[in-house]
Design an enzyme around this catalytic site. Structure first.
Site, PDB file in Angstrom:
ATOM      1  N   GLU A   1      62.115 109.713   2.519  1.00 22.32           N
ATOM      2  CA  GLU A   1      63.005 110.624   3.232  1.00 22.32           C
ATOM      3  C   GLU A   1      62.649 110.538   4.711  1.00 22.32           C
ATOM      4  O   GLU A   1      61.482 110.725   5.079  1.00 22.32           O
ATOM      5  CB  GLU A   1      62.830 112.053   2.717  1.00 22.32           C
ATOM      6  CG  GLU A   1      63.221 112.198   1.253  1.00 22.32           C
ATOM      7  CD  GLU A   1      62.974 113.593   0.721  1.00 22.32           C
ATOM      8  OE1 GLU A   1      63.970 114.287   0.424  1.00 22.32           O
ATOM      9  OE2 GLU A   1      61.802 113.987   0.615  1.00 22.32           O
TER      10      GLU A   1
ATOM     11  N   ASP B   1      73.764 118.038  -7.094  1.00 27.39           N
ATOM     12  CA  ASP B   1      72.677 118.939  -6.727  1.00 27.39           C
ATOM     13  C   ASP B   1      73.024 120.333  -7.243  1.00 27.39           C
ATOM     14  O   ASP B   1      74.053 120.900  -6.860  1.00 27.39           O
ATOM     15  CB  ASP B   1      72.485 118.968  -5.213  1.00 27.39           C
ATOM     16  CG  ASP B   1      72.196 117.581  -4.646  1.00 27.39           C
ATOM     17  OD1 ASP B   1      71.488 116.815  -5.318  1.00 27.39           O
ATOM     18  OD2 ASP B   1      72.696 117.261  -3.543  1.00 27.39           O
TER      19      ASP B   1
END
Length: 247
Positions: free
Chosen positions: A8, A128
């Site tokens: 990330e 998500d």
């Protein structure tokens, strides 16, 4: 079972987020390009990169991501704020093996379907989940869709896979998270990739028993050295090995 070692990126650095909190990143003092190379050296077949600046709508990691794609030696699955056709096509042209889409698929499902047909097996749907609903805008906004209905809406499209993240349980209750992932994996024909559930090699072993689960993302646990990538790959590969019958 594929393992996607994950980076990330925020402002050119490797970070991890806790429960999607963009304002509270954990910083890792590692070189992103060298880390990507190390994933390939350990035997990974794919890796995943999330552009946190892309999720936030600020900063620019484009040059770094291009360098990672060139240097990794394995295909890169790329996510992080891809909300327009031009951006998605740009990164496919730059060599991204797959592009992960979340918010755009909620807001413009017809465009997402068109892109899936144009780039079969290169589009990945991000699902998500928080408190039973699909989240958008980098986990910041709640949609009106249940994950089951949302996944079903794209069941006939040629997707490369579906990444499932149970935000509510990702850092607290792994058993509950495993239940959410198992349920969605059983409800779709697409291969499902789990995110946010691995903190140890034992978690890798547990996930290998989930039907229709094609892979898992591992980020924080690798950078914190709680999981050794080579060992995790061995565990995941062993799950698919043939077992002799006893007579």
């Amino acid at each position: 079972m594929l393992i996607y070692p994950t980076l990330e990126l925020l402002d050119g650095k490797c970070v991890s987020l806790t429960r999607g909190r963009l304002e509270e990143p954990t910083l890792w003092h590692v070189d992103p390009v060298e880390t990507a190379r190390s994933f390939a050296a350990a035997g990974a077949e794919w890796m995943h990169v999330t552009d946190i600046n892309g999720l936030r709508g600020d900063g620019d990691n484009a040059e770094l991501i291009e360098e990672i794609i060139r240097a990794a030696g394995i295909p890169v699955q790329l996510g992080g704020g891809f909300r327009s056709r031009d951006t998605i096509e740009h990164w496919i042209d730059k060599g991204a093996g797959r592009v992960v889409v979340g918010t755009m698929a909620v807001r413009d499902p017809d465009l997402f379907r068109a892109l899936a047909k144009l780039y079969p097996d290169q589009m990945v749907l991000a699902v998500d989940i928080y408190e039973g609903y699909v989240m958008t805008d980098g986990w910041q906004s709640r949609s009106s869709f249940s994950p089951e209905a949302y996944v079903a809406a794209f069941d006939t499209d040629p997707l490369a896979g579906i990444i499932v993240t149970d935000i509510d349980a990702s850092m607290r209750d792994r058993d509950a998270s495993l239940g959410v992932i198992t349920g969605l994996a059983a409800a779709t024909r697409h291969p499902v990739i789990a995110r946010g559930t691995v903190r140890s090699v034992d978690d890798v072993a547990r996930l290998t028993f989930v039907p229709n689960l094609a892979g898992m993302l591992i980020g924080r646990a690798l950078l914190a050295r709680d999981v050794d990538l080579a060992e995790a790959l061995e565990v995941a590969q062993a799950a698919g090995a043939p077992v002799a019958e006893f007579r």
